[in-house]
Design a protein around this motif. Structure first.
Motif, PDB file in Angstrom:
ATOM      1  N   GLY A 274       0.853  -1.172   0.050  1.00 39.60           N
ATOM      2  CA  GLY A 274      -0.034   0.333   0.510  1.00 39.60           C
ATOM      3  C   GLY A 274       0.395   1.404   0.141  1.00 39.60           C
ATOM      4  N   VAL A 275       0.430   2.280  -0.139  1.00 38.92           N
ATOM      5  CA  VAL A 275       0.754   3.484  -0.529  1.00 38.92           C
ATOM      6  C   VAL A 275       0.161   5.243  -0.030  1.00 38.92           C
ATOM      7  N   SER A 276       0.301   5.244   0.550  1.00 40.80           N
ATOM      8  CA  SER A 276      -0.324   6.538   1.051  1.00 40.80           C
ATOM      9  C   SER A 276       0.300   7.898   0.718  1.00 40.80           C
ATOM     10  N   ALA A 277       0.205   8.739   0.316  1.00 40.51           N
ATOM     11  CA  ALA A 277       0.783   9.690   0.124  1.00 40.51           C
ATOM     12  C   ALA A 277       0.439  11.226   0.352  1.00 40.51           C
ATOM     13  N   ILE A 278       0.720  12.237   1.023  1.00 43.78           N
ATOM     14  CA  ILE A 278       0.177  13.000   1.637  1.00 43.78           C
ATOM     15  C   ILE A 278       0.834  14.338   1.415  1.00 43.78           C
ATOM     16  N   GLY A 279      -0.539  15.103   0.788  1.00 43.32           N
ATOM     17  CA  GLY A 279      -0.036  16.470   0.246  1.00 43.32           C
ATOM     18  C   GLY A 279      -1.315  16.864  -0.361  1.00 43.32           C
ATOM     19  N   THR A 280      -1.354  17.381  -1.248  1.00 45.96           N
ATOM     20  CA  THR A 280      -2.070  18.411  -1.730  1.00 45.96           C
ATOM     21  C   THR A 280      -2.576  18.526  -2.789  1.00 45.96           C
ATOM     22  N   ILE A 281      -3.902  19.485  -2.846  1.00 42.07           N
ATOM     23  CA  ILE A 281      -4.667  19.172  -4.375  1.00 42.07           C
ATOM     24  C   ILE A 281      -5.386  20.025  -4.905  1.00 42.07           C
TER      25      ILE A 281
END
Length: 160
Positions: free
Chosen positions: A93-100
């Motif tokens: 699994g990949v959890s990507a935290i950022g802005t959209i």
């Protein structure tokens, strides 16, 4: 896992899951829902070199949604999001935290347009309910190969 493994998970996942935060019905709690995974080249071959890119340890991923959706209202209030891509059969699994952010340039929206989306946006790429979004990661937290792996700058959640 290395960054190549992260890319494989993202490009293989059936969908992307997005967590947003709003001041409406959720009262500041996260809300999760699925998005079409435009980074999956098998599902979206025409978007292969557009919908997903990696620069160092930063991911850029594009998504579509309805402008009238609650998630757009929440993103306009708080564009900090978390994306999750999972391959449950591989325990990765990949959890990507950022802005959209919303993409407002009509030529870019037209460049991403897929004819199969007419079922969602009846007026095509010019439909006011068609929103293209651009996600940029700040931090990536992954599970796979019997370990936890991190990329980018950790997000400061404050003291516990």
């Amino acid at each position: 896992m290395n960054l190549k493994d992260v890319v494989k998970v993202i490009q293989s996942a059936e969908c992307a899951q997005i967590a947003t935060f709003g001041k409406d019905e959720t009262e500041g709690f996260p809300e999760i829902r699925a998005l079409l995974n435009l980074a999956n080249p098998e599902k979206y071959p025409k978007l292969r070199d557009k919908a997903f890119s990696v620069d160092g340890e930063t991911l850029t991923i594009y998504f579509t949604t309805n402008t009238s959706s609650r998630k757009i209202k929440q993103i306009r209030e708080n564009n900090n999001v978390c994306l999750y891509f999972v391959l449950p059969e591989n325990f990765k699994g990949v959890s990507a935290i950022g802005t959209i952010e919303e993409v407002t340039d009509q030529s870019i929206k037209e460049n991403f347009w897929q004819t199969g989306w007419l079922m969602y946006y009846h007026k095509g790429a010019a439909d006011p309910d068609y929103t293209l979004m651009k996600f940029t990661s700040k931090y990536i937290h992954c599970w796979g190969n019997l370990g936890i792996h991190n990329f980018g700058q950790p997000v400061n959640y404050g003291s516990n």
